[in-house]
Design a protein around this motif. Structure first.
Motif, PDB file in Angstrom:
ATOM      1  N   ILE A 116       0.845  -1.198   0.000  1.00  0.00           N
ATOM      2  CA  ILE A 116       0.000   0.000   0.000  1.00  0.00           C
ATOM      3  C   ILE A 116       0.879   1.245   0.000  1.00  0.00           C
ATOM      4  O   ILE A 116       0.608   2.219  -0.709  1.00  0.00           O
ATOM      5  CB  ILE A 116      -0.939  -0.005   1.226  1.00  0.00           C
ATOM      6  N   GLY A 117       1.942   1.206   0.794  1.00  0.00           N
ATOM      7  CA  GLY A 117       2.857   2.339   0.849  1.00  0.00           C
ATOM      8  C   GLY A 117       3.467   2.648  -0.510  1.00  0.00           C
ATOM      9  O   GLY A 117       3.571   3.815  -0.907  1.00  0.00           O
ATOM     10  N   ARG A 118       3.842   1.604  -1.243  1.00  0.00           N
ATOM     11  CA  ARG A 118       4.427   1.822  -2.571  1.00  0.00           C
ATOM     12  C   ARG A 118       3.394   2.385  -3.540  1.00  0.00           C
ATOM     13  O   ARG A 118       3.712   3.253  -4.360  1.00  0.00           O
ATOM     14  CB  ARG A 118       5.007   0.509  -3.105  1.00  0.00           C
ATOM     15  N   ARG A 119       2.160   1.906  -3.440  1.00  0.00           N
ATOM     16  CA  ARG A 119       1.109   2.400  -4.335  1.00  0.00           C
ATOM     17  C   ARG A 119       0.794   3.873  -4.084  1.00  0.00           C
ATOM     18  O   ARG A 119       0.511   4.628  -5.018  1.00  0.00           O
ATOM     19  CB  ARG A 119      -0.172   1.572  -4.140  1.00  0.00           C
ATOM     20  N   LEU A 120       0.850   4.280  -2.808  1.00  0.00           N
ATOM     21  CA  LEU A 120       0.451   5.642  -2.447  1.00  0.00           C
ATOM     22  C   LEU A 120       1.641   6.550  -2.160  1.00  0.00           C
ATOM     23  O   LEU A 120       1.450   7.707  -1.768  1.00  0.00           O
ATOM     24  CB  LEU A 120      -0.464   5.602  -1.213  1.00  0.00           C
ATOM     25  N   ASP A 121       2.850   6.013  -2.342  1.00  0.00           N
ATOM     26  CA  ASP A 121       4.071   6.777  -2.068  1.00  0.00           C
ATOM     27  C   ASP A 121       4.100   7.243  -0.615  1.00  0.00           C
ATOM     28  O   ASP A 121       4.348   8.416  -0.316  1.00  0.00           O
ATOM     29  CB  ASP A 121       4.184   7.979  -3.012  1.00  0.00           C
ATOM     30  N   LEU A 122       3.835   6.299   0.292  1.00  0.00           N
ATOM     31  CA  LEU A 122       3.840   6.577   1.725  1.00  0.00           C
ATOM     32  C   LEU A 122       4.817   5.638   2.416  1.00  0.00           C
ATOM     33  O   LEU A 122       5.070   4.531   1.941  1.00  0.00           O
ATOM     34  CB  LEU A 122       2.448   6.361   2.336  1.00  0.00           C
ATOM     35  N   ARG A 123       5.342   6.068   3.545  1.00  0.00           N
ATOM     36  CA  ARG A 123       6.142   5.175   4.372  1.00  0.00           C
ATOM     37  C   ARG A 123       5.246   4.078   4.942  1.00  0.00           C
ATOM     38  O   ARG A 123       4.062   4.311   5.203  1.00  0.00           O
ATOM     39  CB  ARG A 123       6.790   5.937   5.530  1.00  0.00           C
ATOM     40  N   GLU A 124       5.825   2.895   5.153  1.00  0.00           N
ATOM     41  CA  GLU A 124       5.039   1.802   5.725  1.00  0.00           C
ATOM     42  C   GLU A 124       4.513   2.178   7.109  1.00  0.00           C
ATOM     43  O   GLU A 124       3.392   1.824   7.481  1.00  0.00           O
ATOM     44  CB  GLU A 124       5.880   0.527   5.811  1.00  0.00           C
ATOM     45  N   SER A 125       5.315   2.917   7.881  1.00  0.00           N
ATOM     46  CA  SER A 125       4.879   3.337   9.216  1.00  0.00           C
ATOM     47  C   SER A 125       3.663   4.257   9.131  1.00  0.00           C
ATOM     48  O   SER A 125       2.784   4.230  10.003  1.00  0.00           O
ATOM     49  CB  SER A 125       6.020   4.044   9.952  1.00  0.00           C
ATOM     50  N   THR A 126       3.598   5.067   8.064  1.00  0.00           N
ATOM     51  CA  THR A 126       2.448   5.954   7.877  1.00  0.00           C
ATOM     52  C   THR A 126       1.202   5.145   7.546  1.00  0.00           C
ATOM     53  O   THR A 126       0.104   5.424   8.048  1.00  0.00           O
ATOM     54  CB  THR A 126       2.730   6.968   6.752  1.00  0.00           C
ATOM     55  N   VAL A 127       1.370   4.118   6.716  1.00  0.00           N
ATOM     56  CA  VAL A 127       0.242   3.239   6.390  1.00  0.00           C
ATOM     57  C   VAL A 127      -0.268   2.556   7.656  1.00  0.00           C
ATOM     58  O   VAL A 127      -1.480   2.469   7.889  1.00  0.00           O
ATOM     59  CB  VAL A 127       0.656   2.189   5.341  1.00  0.00           C
ATOM     60  N   LYS A 128       0.653   2.081   8.497  1.00  0.00           N
ATOM     61  CA  LYS A 128       0.257   1.427   9.748  1.00  0.00           C
ATOM     62  C   LYS A 128      -0.530   2.388  10.631  1.00  0.00           C
ATOM     63  O   LYS A 128      -1.510   1.992  11.274  1.00  0.00           O
ATOM     64  CB  LYS A 128       1.495   0.924  10.495  1.00  0.00           C
ATOM     65  N   HIS A 172      -2.359   4.939   9.630  1.00  0.00           N
ATOM     66  CA  HIS A 172      -3.693   5.098   9.048  1.00  0.00           C
ATOM     67  C   HIS A 172      -4.574   3.886   9.366  1.00  0.00           C
ATOM     68  O   HIS A 172      -5.759   4.039   9.700  1.00  0.00           O
ATOM     69  CB  HIS A 172      -3.589   5.274   7.531  1.00  0.00           C
ATOM     70  N   MET A 173      -3.996   2.683   9.270  1.00  0.00           N
ATOM     71  CA  MET A 173      -4.776   1.483   9.558  1.00  0.00           C
ATOM     72  C   MET A 173      -5.197   1.448  11.023  1.00  0.00           C
ATOM     73  O   MET A 173      -6.322   1.051  11.352  1.00  0.00           O
ATOM     74  CB  MET A 173      -3.967   0.230   9.214  1.00  0.00           C
ATOM     75  N   HIS A 174      -4.308   1.872  11.900  1.00  0.00           N
ATOM     76  CA  HIS A 174      -4.659   1.926  13.324  1.00  0.00           C
ATOM     77  C   HIS A 174      -5.831   2.881  13.544  1.00  0.00           C
ATOM     78  O   HIS A 174      -6.775   2.566  14.281  1.00  0.00           O
ATOM     79  CB  HIS A 174      -3.455   2.375  14.149  1.00  0.00           C
ATOM     80  N   ASN A 175      -5.787   4.039  12.891  1.00  0.00           N
ATOM     81  CA  ASN A 175      -6.882   5.006  13.024  1.00  0.00           C
ATOM     82  C   ASN A 175      -8.195   4.423  12.508  1.00  0.00           C
ATOM     83  O   ASN A 175      -9.264   4.654  13.085  1.00  0.00           O
ATOM     84  CB  ASN A 175      -6.548   6.289  12.256  1.00  0.00           C
ATOM     85  N   VAL A 176      -8.114   3.664  11.416  1.00  0.00           N
ATOM     86  CA  VAL A 176      -9.306   3.012  10.861  1.00  0.00           C
ATOM     87  C   VAL A 176      -9.885   2.028  11.874  1.00  0.00           C
ATOM     88  O   VAL A 176     -11.097   1.985  12.106  1.00  0.00           O
ATOM     89  CB  VAL A 176      -8.961   2.289   9.540  1.00  0.00           C
TER      90      VAL A 176
END
Length: 213
Positions: A168-180, A182-186
């Protein structure tokens, strides 16, 4: 798996972890490879013995369960972590599941429940095991799904396709920690206990998007 499940136990109560170790080691398909009582001991134990499953207490001496789990996941990404606790706090459970632990069991669980959980997470890498009281789900209020940000919806939509945080991070150009994050917030906003639960709730609310559009 053909060989016994290699299992380690981390709990700050010496008698409890010793008794639990003896109980589990009596099983033909389980080998208890070590015991520890704090965060540093857990890290050393995992590095030295390479267990398949780690039974980890929620409360123990050290920096706290969240940073400890984060470190363990980084050091041993294939390790199956099962949490043991006296309490079933919704917030704690959601946060730990968001970090990738494979299950959360109360210490009041029966021997059969614990053994089944250990065998289940090893046999099925998609399995998440919860053994908690019904009050847990009554205590978690239904949050408005409209509280999800555009980015959180985007991340969850990609997660619904089975993509990992790194993908997901590669698709959205985000750090993996940032994706995590966002998922935690979800998880928190949807009162979800797993990715599948979050996806199902978002799908029912009509929030998921076609990532191609």
């Amino acid at each position: 798996m053909s060989r016994p499940v290699r299992l380690a136990i981390v709990d700050d109560h010496t008698l409890f972890r010793s008794a639990l170790g003896q109980l589990l080691n009596a099983e033909d398909d389980i080998e208890v490879v070590g015991l520890a009582g704090d965060a540093q001991g857990a890290l050393d134990l995992v590095k030295e013995t390479s267990p398949d499953v780690l039974l980890l207490d929620v409360e123990f001496p050290g920096p706290g369960v969240v940073p400890t789990v984060q470190t363990l996941r980084r050091v041993a990404p294939r390790l199956h972590i099962l949490m043991l606790s006296m309490y079933d706090s919704p917030t704690t459970i959601q946060e730990l599941l968001g970090l990738g632990v494979r299950g959360y069991l109360l210490k009041s669980a029966s021997d059969a429940e614990l053994l089944a959980a250990i065998r289940r997470v090893v046999a099925d890498p998609r399995q998440v095991v919860l053994s908690v009281t019904s009050k847990l789900f009554e205590a978690v209020p239904e949050h408005s799904s409209g509280n999800l940000s555009d980015r959180e919806i985007e991340v969850l939509s990609l997660a619904s396709l089975g993509l990992s945080n790194a993908q997901i991070g590669r698709r959205l150009d985000l750090r993996e920690s940032t994706v995590k994050r966002h998922m935690h917030n979800v998880f928190v906003k949807l009162s979800a206990v797993s990715r599948i639960d979050a996806v199902n709730k978002a799908s029912r609310a009509g929030l998921l998007r076609n990532p191609g559009h």
